[in-house]
Design a protein around this motif. Structure first.
Motif, PDB file in Angstrom:
ATOM      1  N   ASP A 109      42.734  47.652  41.323  1.00  0.00           N
ATOM      2  CA  ASP A 109      42.841  46.862  40.101  1.00  0.00           C
ATOM      3  C   ASP A 109      42.452  45.435  40.488  1.00  0.00           C
ATOM      4  O   ASP A 109      43.017  44.870  41.437  1.00  0.00           O
ATOM      5  N   VAL A 110      41.504  44.855  39.750  1.00  0.00           N
ATOM      6  CA  VAL A 110      40.914  43.584  40.160  1.00  0.00           C
ATOM      7  C   VAL A 110      41.070  42.535  39.063  1.00  0.00           C
ATOM      8  O   VAL A 110      40.830  42.808  37.883  1.00  0.00           O
ATOM      9  N   VAL A 111      41.470  41.336  39.486  1.00  0.00           N
ATOM     10  CA  VAL A 111      41.490  40.181  38.589  1.00  0.00           C
ATOM     11  C   VAL A 111      40.594  39.114  39.205  1.00  0.00           C
ATOM     12  O   VAL A 111      40.712  38.806  40.394  1.00  0.00           O
ATOM     13  N   TYR A 112      39.683  38.566  38.398  1.00  0.00           N
ATOM     14  CA  TYR A 112      38.695  37.598  38.902  1.00  0.00           C
ATOM     15  C   TYR A 112      38.650  36.384  37.991  1.00  0.00           C
ATOM     16  O   TYR A 112      38.744  36.502  36.764  1.00  0.00           O
ATOM     17  N   THR A 128      41.290  46.705  35.157  1.00  0.00           N
ATOM     18  CA  THR A 128      42.567  47.369  35.361  1.00  0.00           C
ATOM     19  C   THR A 128      42.845  48.318  34.207  1.00  0.00           C
ATOM     20  O   THR A 128      42.327  48.133  33.098  1.00  0.00           O
ATOM     21  N   GLY A 129      43.654  49.303  34.496  1.00  0.00           N
ATOM     22  CA  GLY A 129      44.058  50.229  33.446  1.00  0.00           C
ATOM     23  C   GLY A 129      45.250  49.732  32.656  1.00  0.00           C
ATOM     24  O   GLY A 129      45.680  50.379  31.694  1.00  0.00           O
ATOM     25  N   ILE A 130      45.796  48.577  33.024  1.00  0.00           N
ATOM     26  CA  ILE A 130      46.955  48.013  32.329  1.00  0.00           C
ATOM     27  C   ILE A 130      46.452  47.261  31.101  1.00  0.00           C
ATOM     28  O   ILE A 130      45.964  46.133  31.189  1.00  0.00           O
ATOM     29  N   VAL A 171      45.646  46.135  44.682  1.00  0.00           N
ATOM     30  CA  VAL A 171      45.324  45.015  43.800  1.00  0.00           C
ATOM     31  C   VAL A 171      44.488  43.990  44.558  1.00  0.00           C
ATOM     32  O   VAL A 171      44.785  43.666  45.715  1.00  0.00           O
ATOM     33  N   ALA A 172      43.446  43.489  43.912  1.00  0.00           N
ATOM     34  CA  ALA A 172      42.608  42.436  44.493  1.00  0.00           C
ATOM     35  C   ALA A 172      42.542  41.261  43.525  1.00  0.00           C
ATOM     36  O   ALA A 172      42.281  41.447  42.331  1.00  0.00           O
ATOM     37  N   VAL A 173      42.803  40.076  44.046  1.00  0.00           N
ATOM     38  CA  VAL A 173      42.691  38.844  43.266  1.00  0.00           C
ATOM     39  C   VAL A 173      41.539  38.038  43.855  1.00  0.00           C
ATOM     40  O   VAL A 173      41.558  37.694  45.040  1.00  0.00           O
ATOM     41  N   LEU A 174      40.541  37.753  43.040  1.00  0.00           N
ATOM     42  CA  LEU A 174      39.359  37.021  43.492  1.00  0.00           C
ATOM     43  C   LEU A 174      39.255  35.732  42.687  1.00  0.00           C
ATOM     44  O   LEU A 174      39.097  35.765  41.467  1.00  0.00           O
ATOM     45  N   ALA A 175      39.367  34.611  43.372  1.00  0.00           N
ATOM     46  CA  ALA A 175      39.324  33.305  42.713  1.00  0.00           C
ATOM     47  C   ALA A 175      38.190  32.487  43.315  1.00  0.00           C
ATOM     48  O   ALA A 175      38.180  32.219  44.516  1.00  0.00           O
TER      49      ALA A 175
END
Length: 276
Positions: A4-7, A19-21, A62-66
């Motif tokens: 699940d990735v947030v960028y 993400t599936g959320i 989970v991956a957070v890319l900033a």
């Protein structure tokens, strides 16, 4: 690997959640609808909260890319932001398999602030290697200048390649935009005679700034994001991607310092009135 990735990239005004959320996706869309040039700081901070919500919902990877968030949140908040990401790993809301947090920045001042703490593993990243950059160049449609010309004026920097493409390959326009965006006329006018002479020498060899007299000017150029410090170590394992050469005067690369790109150097040269 089913992450699940947030960028987020506030500079380019981009953000996404893979993400599936559904609640997290909906929240991000709501924030983006309300986002303005002055509220992307909120988006940058919201990404950390969203990652925590994804973990609470049961995501195990989970991956957070900033990317370039520090320019948005301010250098005084750099350490706090990194600490917040570290909190996802050290104090998770529930058990997980893997959490990855990657923060990339194009300016060098934040490195010093982060380096004061032991909250992150820092690895330098240079511009693209010549062959990879050529592949990117070849993807651009339409007529374009010879690749060797583009390589010499960008040094393999993909952002400068995009800027040139958008400007119709007009190097004069891109250079002028740099002069204006960096406020170089006012910057150079603020320098003492001694600093101007040091800057003229640095156009040919940025390493000349790595002296007792040159370091104050070096710090000013770092703050302007005109030059960057280069770790002396060039071992491939130490770098994210291919390290720069030990020295390349044509591209403005020294052993310890380098111009961000040859175009940045050219912008400074032009404002100083130094022949090319």
């Amino acid at each position: 690997m089913n992450f699940d990735v947030v960028y987020v990239n506030p500079v380019e005004k981009e953000a996404m959640a893979e993400t599936g959320i559904t609640d997290v996706k909906a929240r991000l869309m709501e924030i983006l609808r309300e986002a303005t040039a002055n509220t992307w700081v909120r988006v940058a901070w919201a990404v950390v909260d969203m990652a925590r919500e994804i973990m609470k919902a049961g995501a195990k990877k989970v991956a957070v890319l900033a990317d370039d968030v520090f320019q948005a949140i301010g250098l005084d908040k750099v350490a706090i932001y990194v600490k917040g990401l570290l909190g996802l790993i050290e104090y998770p809301p529930r058990t997980y398999d893997i959490v990855i947090a990657v923060v990339a920045t194009s300016e060098g001042v934040s490195k010093r602030e982060i380096g004061r703490h032991r909250w992150a593993n820092m690895r330098p990243m240079w511009n693209m290697p010549r062959e990879g950059f050529k592949q990117l160049y070849e993807q651009l449609p339409g007529d374009k200048p010879d690749f060797d010309v583009i390589w010499r004026i960008t040094g393999g920097n993909p952002k400068m390649l995009v800027e040139l493409y958008r400007a119709g390959w007009n190097t004069e326009k891109v250079t002028s935009d740099l002069i204006i965006s960096k406020n170089l006329k006012a910057f150079t006018a603020s320098l003492s005679d001694g600093e101007r002479q040091l800057l003229i020498k640095a156009i040919e060899d940025p390493d000349t700034l790595m002296t007792r007299d040159g370091i104050p000017l070096m710090n000013k150029l770092l703050e302007q994001n005109l030059i960057t410090e280069i770790p002396e170590r060039r071992d491939p394992w130490y770098w994210t991607g291919e390290p720069p050469p030990q020295k390349d005067p044509e591209l403005g690369i020294g052993k310890d310092l380098a111009w961000q790109t040859p175009l940045h150097r050219e912008a400074v040269r032009r404002v100083l009135g130094v022949p090319g």
